[in-house]
Each structure stands twice: as structure tokens, then as C-alpha cells.
Design a protein around this motif. Structure first.
Motif, PDB file in Angstrom:
ATOM      1  N   CYS A 150       0.815  -1.221   0.000  1.00  0.00           N
ATOM      2  CA  CYS A 150       0.000   0.000   0.000  1.00  0.00           C
ATOM      3  C   CYS A 150       0.842   1.262   0.000  1.00  0.00           C
ATOM      4  O   CYS A 150       0.403   2.296  -0.451  1.00  0.00           O
ATOM      5  N   LEU A 182      -4.808   6.013  -4.766  1.00  0.00           N
ATOM      6  CA  LEU A 182      -5.844   5.030  -4.422  1.00  0.00           C
ATOM      7  C   LEU A 182      -7.235   5.630  -4.577  1.00  0.00           C
ATOM      8  O   LEU A 182      -8.142   4.999  -5.132  1.00  0.00           O
ATOM      9  N   SER A 196      -8.684   5.888  -8.018  1.00  0.00           N
ATOM     10  CA  SER A 196      -9.159   4.640  -8.616  1.00  0.00           C
ATOM     11  C   SER A 196     -10.253   3.997  -7.772  1.00  0.00           C
ATOM     12  O   SER A 196     -10.516   2.804  -7.901  1.00  0.00           O
ATOM     13  N   VAL A 232      -8.494  -2.283  -3.093  1.00  0.00           N
ATOM     14  CA  VAL A 232      -7.247  -1.536  -3.054  1.00  0.00           C
ATOM     15  C   VAL A 232      -6.026  -2.475  -3.089  1.00  0.00           C
ATOM     16  O   VAL A 232      -4.906  -2.048  -2.842  1.00  0.00           O
ATOM     17  N   VAL A 233      -6.257  -3.744  -3.425  1.00  0.00           N
ATOM     18  CA  VAL A 233      -5.196  -4.754  -3.564  1.00  0.00           C
ATOM     19  C   VAL A 233      -4.302  -4.824  -2.320  1.00  0.00           C
ATOM     20  O   VAL A 233      -3.088  -4.774  -2.407  1.00  0.00           O
TER      21      VAL A 233
END
Lengths: 647, 171, 216
Positions: free
Chosen positions: C47, C92, C95, C151-152
């Protein structure tokens, strides 16, 4: 075939070497004419296999007894296919641009006759009174071949040719040394990793050897993913044993019993030749549980990389080797202490490993005397793009970019002007004319904002747009981003969007500042080396070609007249030869029509801006021009409606 | 045997000679793709079963790498190179030409399954740029006109064979 | 075991050896923004929000990857730290659909918390809005998967694979196309998911949530 274990490694190797030398002597002193053809990938792309077939067929038909040897890359990719013909008592002569037709001529005129066909020759390979030698070309003044010494000279599928030319002698020597002494030799040689970052190789080996673990591994990184780089492929295709020998020595030095060669699946020929080489080494007992009866055992496995640029990064490569997604991990821990299966793992690039045997063989001091104080040895570059002599080149570190591009590379073709040299692929940068006197070494290039990278070097001329070039690299990194970290996953996509807008003429005045901010943050914040260097193409083009960005944004003008939305094609009525239809036929979308008095006109609505008409227009007219900005396009007559869409 | 059963059977033949090491997942997938030209769903499920890992993990690894395809490829695979050397020598124009002439985008296959179009990052023939690899044949110095020419040659070859087939049938 | 002594934002802290700076700080009540960190697990480090500065180090480093060291002096605030954190967060947010009112994570969303901590507007316009339009999977009686929100961070996969040993979900694809997906993009209801809901519990945003409508 395995030699008996009671003999000493020295005796074992001498027997192997004796046989190899005898074979090589028989070949070199053969009374038969010898034909050598480069059939590495670049040769094949230029038609080397058809040339090979012609030679075989013609020789059989004419009942000529000659020896044909397939070799790897000779380095002169621009002149492929390359053929060397050696007639007994005469110097070997190298021929370039050989076609099946020329091959037939060479057989009838030279092999059967006495005419060496100098019109097809690039030069002889030995001093003689007949033809000038190839070494008279300026490039050979600057080249120093250590890694490429055998490439194009030996049959990569015959281990004996490697051994007869000095191969595996370094391994024998290394096995007689204490592992720690080998590492010290490598350290003293000053060798730095050839994969890009230039970490001192000896230090890496030492860390790996000293790290606690139950097993150790050596990995050869042959995941050459930089678009525009083909050095590692050429070495694996042309002299695979040099890499294997380097790996075995590395394994012995760090205490590893197992090695992996991680090679791109896009390189099928390299994979095949490495497989053959591994089999042959094992057959001679140079690989296996008891190498030359020394007691040291080492085996090598090939893993084909499935196509992910990020796997060139060492932690991602290891993940891939373990059968997982090629996601990098935070370092430390570095692979040298905790790598494959969490054990100490040495990862070196193809060229780093291929540098090891000559260092062991000829000594650390010999190697340390080549190059610059901080970057020792030679650098291998794949030279491509707008340069005359594309191909593989090896020069001592410290040679200037100017010498490399203009002397070795022969300069820019078609009388065009040099604009930039792109070094280091997507992690590297574009350097301008003013930096051409920079010496090629790890630190100078990094300081200039580019990087040594693994050795791709692409030359750009005045017809290349630098914003479009930056866009191209960002498009690549966005597609190849592994997606693990925020900066690279989302940041490269944002930067690409901005660049696409600029190349379309939709850029805003604030875009340059935003690009600069974002580039700096990605550089400082991304997880892995690839993410951190992804902004380099933008940062260097912004730094050295700022005015091109400005022109795109403020004037909607592409100075190189490349960006399709900012460029139009126009036929100058005064220059157009009315009865000539060359451009009409060349247009893939039928956008060109005959206007009044037969003068050709481009239908701007239909034009896809491919530039075929520029190439098709005979040079004596040169009537088709590019115009940017599009607003400067003169009005043209409309297309007559009755002819629209016809034929 | 249904198509699915056939795929399953052939996959098991590939798996037979393999060890059940988790680390061998990628080489196994490579073998499967070499066999079928893509990774059929059934084959991925069999692989997961063989390695005793969740099928989502096989899918996760397979979708990460460029090499793997999940739909059958075209009969002829067109790989337009967009390495740096090809890019600066107009590689984008060549890709556009292929897209225009085939009427498909990169990554797609024509509806008749004759042609698939891919973009590759560098085939290492930079001296011959721009390059397109059609099936295994490397085409150097490609132009939009040459793109048309290559397709025309395939068309002619196809007509020839279909004529031959007709002749053979009528005789 | 011997405790390590270090200072974070001027506060003396004792942490066990091998502990990461991030968790030492959080345990001491010092907040550092983070989305993907899981205590005791090899750091995902994806992150890029938990930057801190450690005296003697030239650049900010991620607190989730940094082990506590004796005598280390750590700062969790500073212009360089905040710049990296804000850029990462704004990327972030650019997207991420900002539809908080209808989002199942509203009021307990980490993006909301971090944005308020870093004083970043959720509707930041610094970057272009780049949303994805992927189908929401509400096939499962217990779980809803909305990949557009993801947010992977990897937490759901850790929950499903490592914690529960089920593996109904994993990542698929890569780069900015990376998503959380079942095998072949199948619907969750057709997978081995047993609806335990651990993935929804660990999801820091509204990408995976409990299927309230169907389960009530």
C-alpha cells in the motif's frame, strides 16, 4: 563417458582437453574448405537458414566435400546473414548480406573456382595480401572482446570447440583453489553485476557464502526483458558454456550444489542450446555429483520464464521459480541471505557469470586493468535503432558514448541528425547530444539520469519524438507493472494518461509539474527497483528535451512530426509529378486521390498517418511532407464525390 | 468422448510424468499450453487437483504471465513486435495496420479463428525492425503494404488448398 | 526475551525483538496510516502508506518492513513522509468510487480514516479519476464481492488461503488490472467458499462485505 574417479581433476581434464584439441586441429587444418554460418536468432530473421540450406544443397549437387559449421552471433547483425569461408592455405573471409543467390555464387566462384568474390566480402579475418581485413574497420579499434571472444567463432552445440578454445580450464583452476580465495579474486577484479545496478559481485558472493542455511543456490538471470536488448540471448545462443562454467565456479565458491538458469520463453533457440550444452557438460563429467573427480557436485536446471518483465527483479524471479506470481518482496532480506526456498541464493546476470571464467583464468589484476577505476572490465551493448551498424558490441568501460555510436556504430543512417541515445531500457533514460562525451560506466550513466541497465542501447534521430518515446516506455511499464504496490500500479497508469494527452495535443500547462511530482514520488515510494526506476524515461526526457513537451502542450506541435494527432501529411502541388501513382498505390486506406490536373491530394478524413506515401514518393519529387501543427495545413481541394470509395 | 473429457485425458497424460512439487506449476502450465495452444479450464482444474492446491491459485499464477492464453489462439498467430527498436521505426503504425486489416484488436482472434493478433515486447531481432512474427516466420522491415501482402499470400494459399480439395473430391 | 528500546515521535518505546516498527508504534498508540499490514506475517508492503523517517537513514522507509532496532529514533510525521503518503492515498482515491453513502464500509472504511488523518479530500482532483467497471458478485448468500472497490491490500487472500485454508479467492491478472477473483472469474457461490466472512471482516474498504440483504 564419465571419467574414472580415481584420477585427479588435472588428469581427468587433460584427457578431455586432449580430445577436444585434436578435434579442433583436425577441423582447422582440414584440407577441405570450411563454411561457417551464423544461425543465431538475428541471423535466422535475416534468412540464415535458407542460406544454410542452399549451401548444403549446392554442395551436395556439385559433389563438393566441405565442412559446414553453424555458429552463433558474430556481432554484425546489420549485415546478417553472415558467412565465413576458409579455404586451405587462404585467409578466412567474412561475407555479409548473404542470400541464397550469393551462396550459390560463392560455391561456384570461390569454393570451386579461385575468385574470392570481394564484392560480397566484409573483409578477411586474418592479415593477407588479397583482401583488406575486417579489423581495418574503425569499430575494431575500440572493441575488446572478452565475453564475446568465442561468439560466432565456435559451434555452440559442440562442447569440444569450447574446450579447445580455452573452455573449462578456469573451472579446473578454480577447483584447485579454496572457495574463499576465488571470492577474493572476484572482489579484487572489481567485477560489478551486469544486470543493471552494478552491485559488487565479490561482495554478493561473500554474503551468500557467509549466510547461514541448509542449502545454497545459484541462479543465472537470463530474463532479458528490456525491449531493445539482446546481449544475453546472443551469449546463450553463441557461447552457452561460458555461462555454465561461470555458474559452476560460482556454485563452488559460495557452496551451492544446485543452479538454475531462468531464461525467457521468448528465446526458444537459447533454451535449446543451453539444454544441449548442459547435456554435453554432464556427459563429460564437468557437471554432476563429482565434477572431474574432485568431489564437488553441482547440477543445473533450466526454467523458462513465462513472460513478465518484473521477473528480471531478483525477488520476483525467485517467486516465479517457486511457481508463484512474479511479485517482488521487500528487501532486506536480500536473496543472498534468504532467497529460493528461504535459503541463501546467489543471483547473477548472464554477463556477470560469463565474466567469471576469464577472471579466474587470467587473474583479477588483468581484469582490473581494463575499464575505469570504479567500473572494471568491458560492457556489452546491443546497439539498435537509427544507427548504421546495429549489432552486438563489447567495449572497455569508460569508452565514450560518442565513440560507441559514431565510431563503432558508424553513426546515423540517411544523413539524419542524432537526437538521443536510450540506455537501460524502461529503467533507463534518454541522453542528448551534449552528453555524448560521457564515459560509459555505472556511475556516470546513473548520475546523468539513465542507467547501465543490462546493455540495451537504442539510437534515436531527429525524426523521433521524445514525448512519444517517454509515452512508449510508460506504456510498457504500465503493462508490465506487477500490480503489487500502489505507486507503480496506479502511478504509472496516471503518468501514461498524462503523456497520452500531451501527445494528442490535449495537454494542460500544469501537466509537466504534475508529471515531475508524481515521478519523484514513484521513485521514492515504489516497492521494487523496477518501480523506482520506471519514471526515468520521463525524468530524462523532461530534463533534456523540455522544449518538446512545451511545444506539444502550448503550440499543439510535435517538433519531430510523429504524434499522429498533431501531424498531417500533405502533398506539395508544385512538387507532385502528376502522372506518377506511387503514393496512391502505397496508401493502405485509399486516402489519396487524383485532383485537378492529376495532382495527388490526401483526403485528411481518411488518412491514418502511416507515412507509407512519404516512403513511396520517389526521392526526385519528395512531394509528400509532414506538417505540425495541423492548423498549418493548407486547404486542399475536396474529393470528387463520384470517385469516393471506388476501386 | 466429449471435448472436456478429451482435454482432461490429455492433461492427465502430461501430469503423469511430473512430480507433485508446487514449484513446478509454471512448467506444467507451459506444457499444457504447448499441447492445446491455450490453458483450457479443465486442464487448470486437473493441475490444481494434481498439485493439491486451490484452483484459484492456478488461475492466479496463470493470469499473471503474458505467455498464457485462456481462449484458443487463431490458426495463424500474428505477433507484432513493439520493442524499442521497432517502436522508433514505426512499430505502432504496423500494429495499427494489422488491426485495420484483420478487423480485430490486439489480443483478439478473428471470428473465423484464422488469425490471432498479439503484441510482443521484443523478439530480439532489433536490427530488422519493425518486425512481425507470423506463426514462426520472422518478417523484418514490415510496412503497412507488406501487412496486406502477407495476408494476401495466406488468402491465395487457402484458395489453392480449397481448390485442390474440390478437385480431389470431384476426381 | 530481551526488549528493544527505541523512540517514536519522542516517546520511548519497548518492543520485542523482530517486531516491525509499524506494530510497535500502533501498540504504543501512535497511529501510522496503513492498509495492507498484518502482524506476524511477512510484509506485503504494497500500500506504501506507512512511511516513517528513521534518523541516520537518507530516505523515508516503510514501517511495516522495518524491524525495531536498539536506540532507533523514529519520526512518523514530516514533509517527506506526508508527501509520499498523500500521493499514495490520492492515487488510491483516484481509482476508488467515492460513493460512501451507499458503501457497506461507510464509517468504518480505512480510506476514510486515512484521508481524514492526512487531511486529504476524498474527492481529490489531483489525479484523473480512473474507475473500473467490473461486475459486482452478489451471488453468494453471505458475501458480496465488489472488485471495483478493491485496493489490492491482500488481506482477504491471507484470510481465505492462510487463515482458513480454503482458497476460494486469489489475485488474478496483474498491474492495474489486478483483481481479487475466484477461479476463472466464477461466481463465489460456485466456489468452495463456505461463507465464513473472514475476508469481509479484514477488508479495509467495501470491496468484500457481508451480504446483509440475503442473510437477513
Amino acid at each position: 563417458m564419465k571419467e574414472s574417479a580415481v584420477k585427479s581433476p588435472q588428469e581427468t581434464f587433460e584427457r578431455i582437453q586432449e580430445r577436444a584439441l585434436a578435434e579442433w586441429d583436425a577441423l582447422s587444418n582440414s584440407p577441405k574448405p570450411r563454411i561457417t554460418i551464423g544461425t543465431a536468432t538475428c541471423g535466422r530473421a535475416a534468412g540464415a537458414l535458407e542460406v544454410l540450406k542452399t549451401f548444403k544443397e549446392e554442395l551436395a549437387e556439385k559433389r563438393v566435400d566441405a565442412i559446414i559449421t553453424e555458429v552463433g552471433c558474430m556481432g554484425h547483425c546489420y549485415a546478417e546473414p553472415l558467412v565465413v569461408i576458409t579455404k586451405p592455405g587462404l585467409p578466412p573471409i567474412c561475407y555479409g548480406y548473404v542470400t541464397p543467390g550469393i551462396a550459390a555464387r560463392l560455391i561456384s566462384d570461390y569454393i570451386l573456382g579461385n575468385d574470392p568474390c570481394p564484392e560480397f566480402a566484409l573483409g578477411a579475418l586474418e592479415e593477407n595480401e588479397l583482401i583488406p581485413t575486417i579489423f581495418d574497420q574503425p569499430r575494431f579499434q575500440y572493441e575488446k572482446r572478452i565475453l564475446l571472444a568465442r561468439c560466432g567463432d565456435i559451434d555452440p552445440e559442440d562442447i569440444n570447440q569450447y574446450i579447445a578454445n580455452g573452455g573449462y580450464a578456469a573451472l579446473l583452476k578454480a577447483l584447485g583453489m579454496a572457495p574463499q580465495d576465488i571470492i577474493e579474486d572476484i572482489t579484487r577484479s572489481g567485477l560489478r553485476g551486469r544486470g543493471g545496478a552494478g552491485f559488487p559481485t565479490g561482495d554478493k558472493w561473500q554474503i551468500c557464502r557467509d549466510a547461514p542455511g541448509t542449502a545454497r543456490y545459484v541462479i543465472c538471470n537470463a530474463d532479458e526483458g528490456d525491449p531493445g536488448a539482446f546481449m544475453d540471448r546472443a551469449i546463450l545462443e553463441s557461447d552457452p558454456h561460458s555461462v555454465i562454467e561461470g555458474m559452476i565456479i560460482a556454485g563452488y565458491a559460495v557452496g551451492a550444489a544446485k543452479g538454475y538458469i531462468y531464461v525467457r520463453i521468448e528465446y526458444p533457440l537459447a533454451v535449446a542450446r543451453v539444454d544441449t550444452a548442459l547435456r554435453q557438460s554432464a556427459e563429460l563429467g564437468l557437471l554432476g555429483d563429482d565434477i572431474m573427480g574432485h568431489g564437488f557436485g553441482f547440477e543445473i536446471e533450466v526454467m523458462r520464464g513465462s513472460g513478465a518483465f518484473v521477473c528480471g527483479e531478483e525477488t520476483a524471479l525467485i517467486a516465479s521459480l517457486e511457481g508463484r506470481r512474479g511479485w517482488p518482496w521487500h528487501r532486506p532480506p536480500f536473496p543472498a541471505t534468504e532467497g529460493l526456498k528461504n535459503q541463501p541464493t546467489l543471483i547473477n546476470n548472464v554477463k556477470t557469470l560469463a565474466s567469471v571464467p576469464p577472471i579466474i583464468d587470467r587473474g583479477a589484476e588483468w581484469f582490473a586493468n581494463i575499464g575505469t577505476p570504479a567500473s572494471k572490465g568491458t560492457a556489452v551493448f546491443a546497439l539498435a535503432g537509427k544507427v548504421l551498424n546495429t549489432g552486438l558490441i563489447e567495449i572497455p568501460m569508460g569508452t565514450t558514448l560518442r565513440k560507441l555510436i559514431f565510431e563503432v556504430g558508424g553513426g546515423i543512417p540517411n544523413g539524419r541528425k542524432f537526437k538521443a541515445v536510450q540506455i537501460g531500457g524502461p529503467s533507463g533514460g534518454c541522453l542528448p547530444e551534449s552528453l555524448l562525451d560521457l564515459p560509459i560506466d555505472f556511475d556516470s550513466l546513473t548520475e546523468a539520469g539513465a542507467m547501465m541497465g543490462s546493455g540495451g542501447m537504442v539510437i534515436l534521430d531527429e525524426d523521433n519524438c521524445m514525448v512519444d518515446t517517454a509515452r512508449y516506455f510508460l506504456d510498457f511499464t504500465r503493462k508490465e507493472s506487477c500490480g503489487k504496490c500502489t505507486f507503480c500500479r496506479l502511478g504509472t497508469a496516471q503518468m501514461l494518461d498524462i503523456l497520452e494527452d500531451i501527445t494528442r495535443g490535449e495537454g494542460n500547462p500544469g501537466d509537466i509539474a504534475l508529471l515531475e511530482e508524481l515521478a519523484a514520488d514513484i521513485k521514492g515510494g515504489a516497492l521494487c527497483g523496477l518501480g523506482k526506476t520506471a519514471p526515468n524515461p520521463i525524468l530524462t526526457t523532461l530534463r533534456y528535451f523540455h522544449e518538446e513537451y512545451e511545444a506539444h502542450i502550448a503550440e499543439k506541435r510535435c517538433p519531430a512530426k510523429v504524434c499522429p494527432e498533431l501531424t498531417a501529411f500533405y502533398i506539395l502541388p508544385v512538387k507532385c509529378e502528376r502522372s506518377c501513382d506511387a503514393c496512391v498505390g502505397s496508401c493502405p486506406v485509399e486516402a489519396i486521390f487524383s485532383g485537378k490536373k492529376g495532382i495527388k491530394v490526401i483526403d485528411q478524413e481518411k488518412c491514418v498517418k502511416c507515412g507509407s506515401c512519404v516512403d513511396a514518393c520517389p526521392p526526385q519529387y519528395s512531394a509528400v511532407i509532414r506538417i505540425s501543427p495541423v492548423s498549418e495545413l493548407p486547404p486542399s481541394e475536396p474529393r470528387p464525390p463520384d470517385k469516393n470509395g471506388k476501386d | 468422448m466429449t471435448e472436456e473429457e478429451e482435454i482432461k485425458k490429455q492433461t492427465l497424460e502430461i501430469l503423469e510424468s511430473r512430480s507433485r512439487e508446487r514449484g513446478k506449476l509454471i512448467p506444467i502450465l507451459q506444457d499444457i499450453q504447448a499441447k492445446f495452444g491455450y490453458l483450457p479450464r479443465e486442464a487448470m482444474l486437473e493441475t490444481a487437483n494434481f498439485l493439491d492446491i486451490p484452483e484459484s491459485e492456478v488461475y492466479s499464477v496463470a493470469t499473471f504471465y503474458n505467455q498464457f492464453r485462456f481462449v484458443p489462439p487463431g490458426k495463424h498467430q500474428v505477433k507484432a513486435c513493439l520493442g524499442t527498436a521497432c517502436q522508433i521505426k514505426g512499430g505502432r503504425i504496423i500494429i495499427e495496420a494489422w488491426q485495420r486489416e484483420l478487423g480485430i484488436k490486439v489480443g483478439e482472434t478473428t471470428t473465423d479463428r484464422e488469425f490471432g493478433l498479439e503484441r510482443v515486447a521484443c523478439v530480439g531481432c532489433c536490427a530488422m525492425a519493425p518486425v512481425t512474427v507470423v506463426d514462426e516466420q520472422v518478417e523484418g522491415k514490415v510496412s503497412p503494404t507488406r501487412v496486406k501482402g502477407i495476408l494476401l499470400a495466406f488468402d491465395l494459399a487457402k484458395q489453392k488448398t480449397s481448390k485442390k480439395v474440390k478437385k480431389a473430391k470431384s476426381s | 526475551m530481551e526488549k528493544i528500546k527505541l523512540t517514536i515521535d519522542g516517546v520511548p518505546i519497548r518492543a520485542k525483538q523482530g517486531e516491525k516498527v509499524l506494530f510497535a508504534a500502533l501498540d504504543a498508540g501512535i497511529y501510522i496510516p496503513n492498509l495492507c499490514a498484518i502482524s506476524g506475517v511477512r510484509p506485503h508492503a504494497g500500500c506504501r502508506l506507512c512511511f516513517v523517517e528513521i534518523e541516520g537513514r537518507p530516505q523515508p522507509v516503510t514501517a511495516c518492513t522495518e524491524e525495531v532496532a536498539e536506540g532507533a529514533i523514529v519520526h512518523t510525521d514530516g514533509p517527506r513522509i506526508r508527501r509520499l503518503q498523500r500521493t499514495a492515498l490520492e492515487l488510491l482515491l483516484a481509482s476508488h468510487p467515492i460513493e460512501c453513502k451507499t458503501c457497506p464500509a461507510n464509517k468504518h472504511c480505512e480510506l476514510q480514516n486515512i484521508a481524514s488523518f492526512l487531511k486529504v479530500n476524498l474527492n481529490t482532483k489531483r489525479f484523473r479519476k480512473k474507475l473500473r467497471d467490473l461486475p459486482v458478485d452478489d451471488s453468494h448468500p453471505d458475501i458480496i464481492l465488489d472488485p471495483n472497490m478493491c485496493v489490492v491490500c491482500s488481506k482477504c487472500i491471507w484470510a481465505c488461503v492462510e487463515q482458513r485454508g480454503i482458497g476460494a479467492l486469489n489475485y488474478a491478472f496483474r498491474g492495474d488490472r489486478t483483481i481479487i477473483s475466484a477461479f476463472g472469474g466464477d461466481r463465489l457461490v460456485d466456489t468452495r467458499c463456505d461463507g465464513c466472512g473472514l475476508c469481509a471482516e479484514v477488508c479495509p474498504v467495501g470491496a468484500i462485505s457481508k451480504n446483509v440483504k440475503k442473510s437477513t
